[in-house]
Motif scaffolding. Sequence first.
Motif, PDB file in Angstrom:
ATOM      1  N   ARG A 143       0.814  -1.218   0.000  1.00  3.34           N
ATOM      2  CA  ARG A 143       0.000   0.000   0.000  1.00  3.34           C
ATOM      3  C   ARG A 143       0.847   1.268   0.000  1.00  3.34           C
ATOM      4  O   ARG A 143       0.309   2.372   0.009  1.00  3.34           O
ATOM      5  CB  ARG A 143      -0.933   0.009   1.219  1.00  3.34           C
ATOM      6  CG  ARG A 143      -1.939  -1.119   1.237  1.00  3.34           C
ATOM      7  CD  ARG A 143      -2.869  -1.034   2.437  1.00  3.34           C
ATOM      8  NE  ARG A 143      -3.671   0.187   2.409  1.00  3.34           N
ATOM      9  CZ  ARG A 143      -4.528   0.518   3.370  1.00  3.34           C
ATOM     10  NH1 ARG A 143      -4.686  -0.280   4.430  1.00  3.34           N
ATOM     11  NH2 ARG A 143      -5.228   1.633   3.285  1.00  3.34           N
ATOM     12  N   LEU A 144       2.160   1.127  -0.019  1.00  2.00           N
ATOM     13  CA  LEU A 144       3.054   2.278   0.040  1.00  2.00           C
ATOM     14  C   LEU A 144       3.557   2.658  -1.341  1.00  2.00           C
ATOM     15  O   LEU A 144       3.573   1.856  -2.271  1.00  2.00           O
ATOM     16  CB  LEU A 144       4.251   1.964   0.949  1.00  2.00           C
ATOM     17  CG  LEU A 144       3.951   1.552   2.384  1.00  2.00           C
ATOM     18  CD1 LEU A 144       5.252   1.302   3.126  1.00  2.00           C
ATOM     19  CD2 LEU A 144       3.114   2.597   3.106  1.00  2.00           C
ATOM     20  N   LYS A 145       4.006   3.895  -1.450  1.00  2.36           N
ATOM     21  CA  LYS A 145       4.708   4.337  -2.648  1.00  2.36           C
ATOM     22  C   LYS A 145       6.119   3.756  -2.625  1.00  2.36           C
ATOM     23  O   LYS A 145       6.626   3.368  -1.569  1.00  2.36           O
ATOM     24  CB  LYS A 145       4.740   5.866  -2.694  1.00  2.36           C
ATOM     25  CG  LYS A 145       3.359   6.515  -2.827  1.00  2.36           C
ATOM     26  CD  LYS A 145       3.490   8.022  -2.872  1.00  2.36           C
ATOM     27  CE  LYS A 145       2.128   8.681  -3.114  1.00  2.36           C
ATOM     28  NZ  LYS A 145       1.219   8.526  -1.951  1.00  2.36           N
ATOM     29  N   PRO A 146       6.797   3.705  -3.779  1.00  4.75           N
ATOM     30  CA  PRO A 146       8.126   3.049  -3.827  1.00  4.75           C
ATOM     31  C   PRO A 146       9.125   3.601  -2.825  1.00  4.75           C
ATOM     32  O   PRO A 146       9.848   2.838  -2.187  1.00  4.75           O
ATOM     33  CB  PRO A 146       8.569   3.293  -5.272  1.00  4.75           C
ATOM     34  CG  PRO A 146       7.297   3.358  -6.041  1.00  4.75           C
ATOM     35  CD  PRO A 146       6.312   4.044  -5.135  1.00  4.75           C
ATOM     36  N   GLY A 147       9.187   4.930  -2.695  1.00  2.58           N
ATOM     37  CA  GLY A 147      10.139   5.487  -1.739  1.00  2.58           C
ATOM     38  C   GLY A 147       9.846   5.056  -0.315  1.00  2.58           C
ATOM     39  O   GLY A 147      10.751   4.741   0.461  1.00  2.58           O
ATOM     40  N   GLU A 148       8.571   5.034   0.048  1.00  5.73           N
ATOM     41  CA  GLU A 148       8.176   4.587   1.386  1.00  5.73           C
ATOM     42  C   GLU A 148       8.494   3.117   1.584  1.00  5.73           C
ATOM     43  O   GLU A 148       8.997   2.709   2.642  1.00  5.73           O
ATOM     44  CB  GLU A 148       6.682   4.817   1.594  1.00  5.73           C
ATOM     45  CG  GLU A 148       6.263   6.264   1.665  1.00  5.73           C
ATOM     46  CD  GLU A 148       4.759   6.417   1.768  1.00  5.73           C
ATOM     47  OE1 GLU A 148       4.309   7.271   2.552  1.00  5.73           O
ATOM     48  OE2 GLU A 148       4.033   5.681   1.064  1.00  5.73           O
ATOM     49  N   ALA A 149       8.199   2.291   0.587  1.00  8.90           N
ATOM     50  CA  ALA A 149       8.464   0.859   0.709  1.00  8.90           C
ATOM     51  C   ALA A 149       9.956   0.596   0.878  1.00  8.90           C
ATOM     52  O   ALA A 149      10.361  -0.259   1.681  1.00  8.90           O
ATOM     53  CB  ALA A 149       7.938   0.121  -0.524  1.00  8.90           C
ATOM     54  N   PHE A 150      10.779   1.336   0.141  1.00 12.21           N
ATOM     55  CA  PHE A 150      12.226   1.196   0.288  1.00 12.21           C
ATOM     56  C   PHE A 150      12.650   1.551   1.706  1.00 12.21           C
ATOM     57  O   PHE A 150      13.444   0.842   2.339  1.00 12.21           O
ATOM     58  CB  PHE A 150      12.931   2.095  -0.724  1.00 12.21           C
ATOM     59  CG  PHE A 150      14.425   2.147  -0.559  1.00 12.21           C
ATOM     60  CD1 PHE A 150      15.213   1.103  -0.994  1.00 12.21           C
ATOM     61  CD2 PHE A 150      15.034   3.237   0.036  1.00 12.21           C
ATOM     62  CE1 PHE A 150      16.589   1.145  -0.833  1.00 12.21           C
ATOM     63  CE2 PHE A 150      16.406   3.289   0.206  1.00 12.21           C
ATOM     64  CZ  PHE A 150      17.181   2.230  -0.242  1.00 12.21           C
ATOM     65  N   LEU A 151      12.111   2.654   2.220  1.00 11.59           N
ATOM     66  CA  LEU A 151      12.491   3.109   3.555  1.00 11.59           C
ATOM     67  C   LEU A 151      12.104   2.101   4.626  1.00 11.59           C
ATOM     68  O   LEU A 151      12.912   1.763   5.503  1.00 11.59           O
ATOM     69  CB  LEU A 151      11.836   4.456   3.845  1.00 11.59           C
ATOM     70  CG  LEU A 151      12.009   4.982   5.275  1.00 11.59           C
ATOM     71  CD1 LEU A 151      13.472   5.264   5.571  1.00 11.59           C
ATOM     72  CD2 LEU A 151      11.168   6.232   5.485  1.00 11.59           C
ATOM     73  N   TYR A 152      10.868   1.596   4.575  1.00 16.45           N
ATOM     74  CA  TYR A 152      10.394   0.739   5.662  1.00 16.45           C
ATOM     75  C   TYR A 152      10.948  -0.681   5.555  1.00 16.45           C
ATOM     76  O   TYR A 152      11.152  -1.338   6.579  1.00 16.45           O
ATOM     77  CB  TYR A 152       8.870   0.753   5.712  1.00 16.45           C
ATOM     78  CG  TYR A 152       8.371   2.048   6.284  1.00 16.45           C
ATOM     79  CD1 TYR A 152       8.326   2.233   7.658  1.00 16.45           C
ATOM     80  CD2 TYR A 152       7.988   3.095   5.464  1.00 16.45           C
ATOM     81  CE1 TYR A 152       7.913   3.446   8.197  1.00 16.45           C
ATOM     82  CE2 TYR A 152       7.569   4.308   5.997  1.00 16.45           C
ATOM     83  CZ  TYR A 152       7.533   4.474   7.362  1.00 16.45           C
ATOM     84  OH  TYR A 152       7.130   5.672   7.903  1.00 16.45           O
ATOM     85  N   ALA A 153      11.205  -1.159   4.339  1.00 20.12           N
ATOM     86  CA  ALA A 153      11.850  -2.469   4.211  1.00 20.12           C
ATOM     87  C   ALA A 153      13.281  -2.408   4.736  1.00 20.12           C
ATOM     88  O   ALA A 153      13.720  -3.275   5.502  1.00 20.12           O
ATOM     89  CB  ALA A 153      11.832  -2.930   2.757  1.00 20.12           C
ATOM     90  N   ALA A 154      14.015  -1.377   4.329  1.00 14.27           N
ATOM     91  CA  ALA A 154      15.403  -1.235   4.778  1.00 14.27           C
ATOM     92  C   ALA A 154      15.475  -0.824   6.242  1.00 14.27           C
ATOM     93  O   ALA A 154      16.280  -1.353   7.019  1.00 14.27           O
ATOM     94  CB  ALA A 154      16.130  -0.216   3.901  1.00 14.27           C
ATOM     95  N   GLY A 155      14.609   0.122   6.640  1.00 12.42           N
ATOM     96  CA  GLY A 155      14.644   0.600   8.023  1.00 12.42           C
ATOM     97  C   GLY A 155      14.229  -0.451   9.027  1.00 12.42           C
ATOM     98  O   GLY A 155      14.785  -0.524  10.127  1.00 12.42           O
ATOM     99  N   GLY A 156      13.236  -1.290   8.658  1.00 10.75           N
ATOM    100  CA  GLY A 156      12.847  -2.375   9.555  1.00 10.75           C
ATOM    101  C   GLY A 156      13.982  -3.357   9.777  1.00 10.75           C
ATOM    102  O   GLY A 156      14.196  -3.854  10.890  1.00 10.75           O
TER     103      GLY A 156
END
Length: 493
Positions: A143-156
């Motif tokens: 449900r996220l935009k690409p930039g958000e998905a990158f951030l939360y996958a990497a940040g998690g």
Amino acid sequence: MRKQPQRSGADPDLHTGSFSDFKAVFLPGLSVAFFGMGLMRLWYQYNFYNLHFSADYGHVTVGANIVRVGVIALLLFLSYRTKFSHGTKSLFVWSGLVLMTLSGVFYLVDLFFGTVTFEVARFVIGGMGLVGGEIIWVFFLQRLKPGEAFLYAAGGLALSCLLSLGAGYLSAEVIGILNLFIPALSVIAYWQSMAVLDKRGDPAAEQCDTAYSDRYRPYVVQLVIAFLLYALLLGLALGYPDGRIRELSQTVRSIHQLLVIACIAFAVWWVLVRGRGFSLSAYWGFENALMIACIGFLMSGWPGSEEVGTFFATNAITCFYIPLVFFIYLIGRHSRKETALIYGFVYGGALLAMSIGRIIVYVVGPTLDHALWLLICMAFVVLIEMVLVLRPQPQIRQPLAYELKALPDALPPITVNLEEENDPFELFGSSFGLSAVEVDIVRLIAQGRSRGVIAKQLSYSENTVRNYTRNIYRKVGVHSKQDLLDAIDGFGG
């Protein structure tokens, strides 16, 4: 409020330009997702990859991963031709919560009563529950935009390494008790994060096209094969030379976790703040540098080389999580299939390939006259999967799922053009929350261009233009091309 001018090539949903803007764009309301994803990864690392003594639990980890593969295969079979309903998603939430917590209870019983009676049950039940515990975060990411998905996958992942760093110095009894609460905390974070997305009410992030079902399909298949081959390599490296558990001191594990955190922090700054590119080819080169270093140290035979080789393999397996999640998420945005199904197929395949690698080493390793033959075979596999990803692809003319666009190296000065600022199409798009691409499509529609001409001019497929157009209709509140043209004329009046 007047729209702020942006540098040429910048994507406001991807490149923010400063740390303060980065926090304002990416963090509001969803920070709790970091903790949910980080806690889920911590549970995984603690229960399947020993935090205190080794890279994993050896054959027990292999068995648990095979159980997970079996559950994922059943999921794929039952859901291949259907979409996940709200009830199905709730089933994943509750099954993950209950089974993972029960696995933690079994661990405490074994730990405090000095028996291994429940060891098999713990790993089987934990492996089954982890499927639900992981896949709910795929529902969040899609449900996220690409930039958000990158951030939360990497940040998690970074947060899980930070938590693992501290947990590795605690006693097994303390971590065992905390382990009971992790599944519930992760699920609560998931519920809160999804509630934030519901309030945000922006389904634009979920729009997709079928570009990967057409001319890009061969490349997608090629990349999936490379993912599986790399997972096979990880299994071979972790089990080298005879399949036994690979030991790592807590100091070495701590260095590994700190390095991963530092690399992720740099990548997030480089892409989302600095505005530079992130491509699968570049990242794959980094992954293979780790694997080549692992093989090189194992070949050297130097004192301590096995631990150093295992250190590189551990870094490789941890960093493999980012492309495995982020790029699969992006494939889902350009496919007719559910992102969770794509994740299940590729991630389940990677788990199976890694387990097969461990089994091969366990069966074949002790029978070889010299383990060098096994390393030579690993080197050949590295060459194959590197070629599959890194060789030029002439049919790929624009970044789709495998790259986040970079800003130009030389940016022109930021100038304010009053005529451009008052562009009626820009003002129209700003009023209805249209993206830059959607504004371009509106402008071309108003000029009388057909879908085929628009697709050719913007270098998209016609399916992509159709999906963008539908999204424009939804945002503007119209149902046809003529309604859209009337809305544009009415806005100008």
